[in-house]
Design an enzyme around this catalytic site. Structure first.
Site, short mmCIF file in Angstrom:
data_model
loop_
_atom_site.label_atom_id
_atom_site.label_comp_id
_atom_site.label_asym_id
_atom_site.label_seq_id
_atom_site.Cartn_x
_atom_site.Cartn_y
_atom_site.Cartn_z
N ASP A 197 8.26 61.55 -77.81
CA ASP A 197 8.70 62.17 -76.56
C ASP A 197 8.29 61.29 -75.37
OD1 ASP A 197 9.75 64.71 -75.16
OD2 ASP A 197 7.71 64.58 -74.36
N TYR A 242 7.26 63.33 -65.14
CA TYR A 242 8.71 63.53 -65.00
C TYR A 242 9.22 63.05 -63.65
CZ TYR A 242 9.01 66.25 -69.30
OH TYR A 242 9.00 66.62 -70.62
N HIS A 258 11.56 69.63 -82.21
CA HIS A 258 11.15 68.53 -81.33
C HIS A 258 9.78 67.94 -81.68
CE1 HIS A 258 10.82 66.08 -77.81
NE2 HIS A 258 9.87 66.80 -77.25
#
Length: 304
Positions: free
Chosen positions: A115, A221, A281
Site C-alpha cells: 500500500d 496522502y 487489501h
C-alpha cells in the site's frame, strides 16, 4: 509459480515478540525512526501501508528472520516514528529509508512494500536502483496510474484519497473516534471483515490515538500532487530488478478495478504477478501463509 505451503501462523503474544524481535529508534534523515529487527543474514526491509504500522508484518517477521535480517520500520508519520509537519512526498520518505540504511551500515536490500509502503518502495527503487536487489509490491496501484485513470468508479472506490486531502477536517472528525474510522477500513477492505479484530485491532487503535498520528497519515496522502509530479518525471523509466506484484483477488479497489498485470508491466521489466484468492487489501494479514511462502520463494538466492 510454486507456492510453498505453511501451517497458518499463530498471532504471537507480546512476550513472544519481545523475546524474538528487537525494538529500536534511531535518528536518521533528521527524524527519529522506529523499527523492528530480527534475524541475521541478507537484509530484507518491510514497509507497511495504511491504516497500519510495522505491526502489520508480525506474521512475516518470524518466518523471514529464520533466513534473513528483517527490518520493519514505522514510516514517517506513523506508529512510533516521528510525525513532522513536512517531508511526506515519497522521495523524502525514500530518503528516510536510505538514511536508515546508512546508519545501520546496510549497502543493499531486498525491499517489500504494501500500500503506502509500496509507493515509498517504488520511489526508492527508482531513485536508488543500485541498492535494491529485488522488489515486492503488495496490493498497490501506483499513484500516477490512479491519477491518470481517475473516473467515477475509481473516485468512488478511492473516496478516502480525496477526503484525506482536505485540510484539518479529517483530524477533527476522527479525534476520539479512531476506532470507528479504523473499523470501517479493516472491515470494508478485508475479504473476511473480522480478519483484523481483538488485540490486533486494539493495537492499531492505540497507534492512531497517539498525538499527531492521524495527521501524519493524512499528510502522507496530502503529498499526492507532489508524488504524481515526481512519478511523471521518470514515468518512462522501468524498474529493472526482479519485481513481484501481489494483490488480493477480491479487493474491489485494486484487483477488481484495475488490470494489475498490465499496470505493473508499465512499471517493471522483470515482473511476476499473482492475485491471492479469498483476500482483500491486506494480504500479509489476511493470507499470511500464502504471502510467507511466496516471499520465501521469491527471495531465494538473495544472499546480500
Amino acid at each position: 509459480m510454486v507456492i510453498m505451503k505453511h501451517s497458518p501462523p499463530r498471532l504471537a503474544q507480546p512476550q513472544e515478540q519481545i523475546a524474538e524481535i528487537q525494538h529500536h529508534r534511531i535518528l536518521a534523515n533528521g527524524i527519529r525512526q522506529y523499527f523492528l529487527e530480527a534475524g541475521a543474514g541478507a537484509p530484507v526491509v518491510l514497509l507497511h501501508g495504511f491504516p497500519e504500522t510495522s505491526f502489520a508484518w508480525r506474521f512475516q517477521i518470524a518466518e523471514l528472520a529464520s533466513r534473513y535480517r528483517v527490518i520493519a520500520p514505522d514510516l514517517r508519520g506513523y506508529g512510533e516514528t516521528d510525525k513532522p509537519a513536512s517531508g511526506y512526498d515519497k522521495r523524502s520518505m525514500a530518503k528516510d529509508l536510505r538514511a536508515l540504511m546508512a546508519v545501520l551500515g546496510i549497502e543493499k536490500i531486498a525491499l517489500v512494500g504494501h500500500d503506502r509502503g509500496a509507493r515509498v518502495a517504488t520511489r526508492f527503487t527508482k531513485d536508488y536502483p543500485d541498492v535494491v536487489d529485488r522488489l515486492v509490491v503488495m496490493d498497490n496501484v501506483p499513484t500516477r496510474v490512479v491519477a491518470r485513470d481517475l473516473n467515477a468508479a475509481i473516485a468512488k472506490a478511492y473516496w478516502f484519497f480525496l477526503f484525506h486531502l482536505v485540510p484539518d477536517l479529517p483530524e477533527a472528525l476522527i479525534a476520539g473516534r479512531e476506532h470507528l474510522w479504523l473499523r470501517h477500513f479493516f472491515s470494508d477492505w478485508c475479504y473476511n471483515p473480522r480478519a483484523i479484530s481483538d488485540e490486533a485491532f486494539d493495537t492499531y487503535v492505540r497507534a492512531y490515538q497517539q498525538p499527531g498520528a492521524v495527521r501524519g497519515a493524512m499528510n502522507d496522502y496530502r503529498a499526492n500532487a507532489e508524488d504524481v509530479a515526481q512519478d511523471m518525471l521518470d514515468a518512462d523509466v522501468k524498474i529493472a530488478c526482479p519485481t513481484l506484484a501481489l494483490w488480493g483477488a477480491d479487493f474491489y479497489a485494486v484487483g477488481k478495478l484495475f488490470d494489475m498485470p498490465k499496470v505493473w508491466a508499465e512499471m517493471a521489466t522483470s515482473l511476476r504477478t499473482y492475485a491471492i484468492p479469498h483476500c482483500g487489501h491486506l494480504p500479509q494479514e489476511e493470507q499470511p501463509d500464502v504471502v510467507n511462502g511466496m516471499l520465501l520463494e521469491f527471495l531465494k538466492g538473495w544472499d546480500g
